[in-house]
Design a protein around this motif. Structure first.
Motif, mmCIF file in Angstrom:
data_model
loop_
_atom_site.group_PDB
_atom_site.id
_atom_site.type_symbol
_atom_site.label_atom_id
_atom_site.label_comp_id
_atom_site.label_asym_id
_atom_site.label_seq_id
_atom_site.Cartn_x
_atom_site.Cartn_y
_atom_site.Cartn_z
ATOM 1 N N GLU A 132 0.819 -1.209 0.000
ATOM 2 C CA GLU A 132 0.000 0.000 0.000
ATOM 3 C C GLU A 132 0.855 1.261 0.000
ATOM 4 O O GLU A 132 0.393 2.334 -0.399
ATOM 5 C CB GLU A 132 -0.933 0.012 1.220
ATOM 6 C CG GLU A 132 -1.948 -1.114 1.243
ATOM 7 C CD GLU A 132 -1.391 -2.464 1.715
ATOM 8 O OE1 GLU A 132 -2.052 -3.486 1.492
ATOM 9 O OE2 GLU A 132 -0.264 -2.499 2.285
ATOM 10 N N ASP A 133 2.105 1.157 0.436
ATOM 11 C CA ASP A 133 2.981 2.322 0.513
ATOM 12 C C ASP A 133 3.379 2.863 -0.854
ATOM 13 O O ASP A 133 3.839 4.000 -0.962
ATOM 14 C CB ASP A 133 4.259 1.994 1.294
ATOM 15 C CG ASP A 133 4.003 1.754 2.766
ATOM 16 O OD1 ASP A 133 2.997 2.280 3.289
ATOM 17 O OD2 ASP A 133 4.805 1.034 3.390
ATOM 18 N N GLN A 135 1.696 4.004 -3.069
ATOM 19 C CA GLN A 135 0.881 5.152 -3.469
ATOM 20 C C GLN A 135 1.365 6.464 -2.844
ATOM 21 O O GLN A 135 0.869 7.527 -3.189
ATOM 22 C CB GLN A 135 -0.580 4.915 -3.118
ATOM 23 C CG GLN A 135 -0.848 4.820 -1.627
ATOM 24 C CD GLN A 135 -2.275 4.472 -1.302
ATOM 25 O OE1 GLN A 135 -3.182 5.029 -1.907
ATOM 26 N NE2 GLN A 135 -2.488 3.545 -0.380
ATOM 27 N N TYR A 136 2.332 6.407 -1.945
ATOM 28 C CA TYR A 136 2.807 7.599 -1.249
ATOM 29 C C TYR A 136 4.156 8.046 -1.791
ATOM 30 O O TYR A 136 5.176 7.375 -1.607
ATOM 31 C CB TYR A 136 2.893 7.339 0.260
ATOM 32 C CG TYR A 136 1.579 6.929 0.859
ATOM 33 C CD1 TYR A 136 0.517 7.830 0.913
ATOM 34 C CD2 TYR A 136 1.384 5.642 1.345
ATOM 35 C CE1 TYR A 136 -0.711 7.453 1.447
ATOM 36 C CE2 TYR A 136 0.164 5.258 1.879
ATOM 37 C CZ TYR A 136 -0.879 6.163 1.924
ATOM 38 O OH TYR A 136 -2.085 5.781 2.440
ATOM 39 N N VAL A 137 4.147 9.205 -2.440
ATOM 40 C CA VAL A 137 5.362 9.740 -3.048
ATOM 41 C C VAL A 137 6.462 9.907 -2.012
ATOM 42 O O VAL A 137 7.634 9.600 -2.275
ATOM 43 C CB VAL A 137 5.054 11.070 -3.773
ATOM 44 C CG1 VAL A 137 6.326 11.764 -4.233
ATOM 45 C CG2 VAL A 137 4.132 10.829 -4.951
ATOM 46 N N ASP A 138 6.121 10.390 -0.823
ATOM 47 C CA ASP A 138 7.135 10.614 0.210
ATOM 48 C C ASP A 138 7.818 9.313 0.629
ATOM 49 O O ASP A 138 9.009 9.302 0.929
ATOM 50 C CB ASP A 138 6.532 11.296 1.441
ATOM 51 C CG ASP A 138 6.132 12.741 1.174
ATOM 52 O OD1 ASP A 138 6.619 13.312 0.168
ATOM 53 O OD2 ASP A 138 5.354 13.294 1.960
ATOM 54 N N VAL A 139 7.076 8.216 0.646
ATOM 55 C CA VAL A 139 7.667 6.926 1.007
ATOM 56 C C VAL A 139 8.607 6.457 -0.104
ATOM 57 O O VAL A 139 9.710 5.972 0.180
ATOM 58 C CB VAL A 139 6.571 5.872 1.292
ATOM 59 C CG1 VAL A 139 7.184 4.492 1.522
ATOM 60 C CG2 VAL A 139 5.724 6.287 2.495
ATOM 61 N N ASN A 141 10.189 8.366 -2.165
ATOM 62 C CA ASN A 141 11.374 9.219 -2.078
ATOM 63 C C ASN A 141 12.259 8.807 -0.903
ATOM 64 O O ASN A 141 13.488 8.873 -0.995
ATOM 65 C CB ASN A 141 10.970 10.693 -1.972
ATOM 66 C CG ASN A 141 10.476 11.235 -3.298
ATOM 67 O OD1 ASN A 141 10.839 10.739 -4.360
ATOM 68 N ND2 ASN A 141 9.635 12.239 -3.242
ATOM 69 N N GLN A 152 14.398 11.971 -7.212
ATOM 70 C CA GLN A 152 13.203 12.012 -6.377
ATOM 71 C C GLN A 152 11.985 12.029 -7.288
ATOM 72 O O GLN A 152 12.010 12.594 -8.380
ATOM 73 C CB GLN A 152 13.195 13.262 -5.483
ATOM 74 C CG GLN A 152 14.336 13.309 -4.485
ATOM 75 C CD GLN A 152 14.132 12.359 -3.319
ATOM 76 O OE1 GLN A 152 13.234 12.536 -2.517
ATOM 77 N NE2 GLN A 152 14.963 11.336 -3.238
ATOM 78 N N LEU A 155 5.465 15.022 -7.387
ATOM 79 C CA LEU A 155 4.013 14.895 -7.558
ATOM 80 C C LEU A 155 3.561 15.998 -8.483
ATOM 81 O O LEU A 155 3.810 17.183 -8.235
ATOM 82 C CB LEU A 155 3.325 14.996 -6.189
ATOM 83 C CG LEU A 155 1.834 14.777 -6.174
ATOM 84 C CD1 LEU A 155 1.504 13.373 -6.682
ATOM 85 C CD2 LEU A 155 1.295 14.931 -4.762
#
Length: 160
Positions: A132-133, A135-139, A141, A152, A155
């Motif tokens: 599921e992670d 979907q998170y750009v910060d994760v 990166n 990097q 978004l």
């Protein structure tokens, strides 16, 4: 490797079976960032080599246990699949076997504990990532930073 290929980085399946370290050496020598997925059913000789190497980054991916089990049952029914396009996913219904699921959970947890304990004893760490992670750009990166990669993911906002 991939279906219908005879080798990976110049190492044949027969060579890899005899000496898995040869393929690992070829991956290390190849340009760019190399890697592979390792499942608890794969060759334990490879696991030991990688866990013992502090220069080998470890990414521990987890998935919902039911999703993981159903995916495994489908793969056993339809054959393994390298999925690069979700539109080509094989849809298959499988019967849920509670005893097989319990065994799957036990095996998976034992493998995860083995990896965790081996890394702890060696003073190493892993980057933990759930499906599921993604979907998170910060994760993502954060993963790039862990792998010491300069790039990097940015978004982009939607234009109307």
């Amino acid at each position: 490797g991939y279906p219908e290929t005879d080798d990976l980085l110049g190492i044949s399946l027969e060579q890899r079976e005899k000496n898995p370290a040869a393929l690992l050496d070829a991956i290390k020598a190849a340009p760019g960032l190399g890697g592979f997925r390792f499942f608890n059913s794969h060759d334990p000789r490879v696991l030991n080599i990688c866990l013992d190497d502090p220069r080998c980054a470890k990414i521990v991916m987890t998935r919902n246990p039911v999703d993981s089990f159903v995916s495994l049952m489908i793969a056993r029914t339809t054959g393994p699949l390298i999925l690069t396009n979700a539109t080509h996913a094989k849809l298959q219904q499988v019967e849920f076997d509670a005893d097989a699921f319990a065994m799957h959970m036990e095996t998976t947890q034992a493998f995860q504990v083995q990896v965790l304990n081996t890394l702890q004893k060696a003073g190493q760490t892993a980057f933990h990532l759930a499906y599921e992670d993604f979907q998170y750009v910060d994760v993502i990166n954060g993963l790039a930073t862990y792998l010491e990669q300069d790039g990097q993911v940015l978004l982009r906002s939607r234009m109307r």
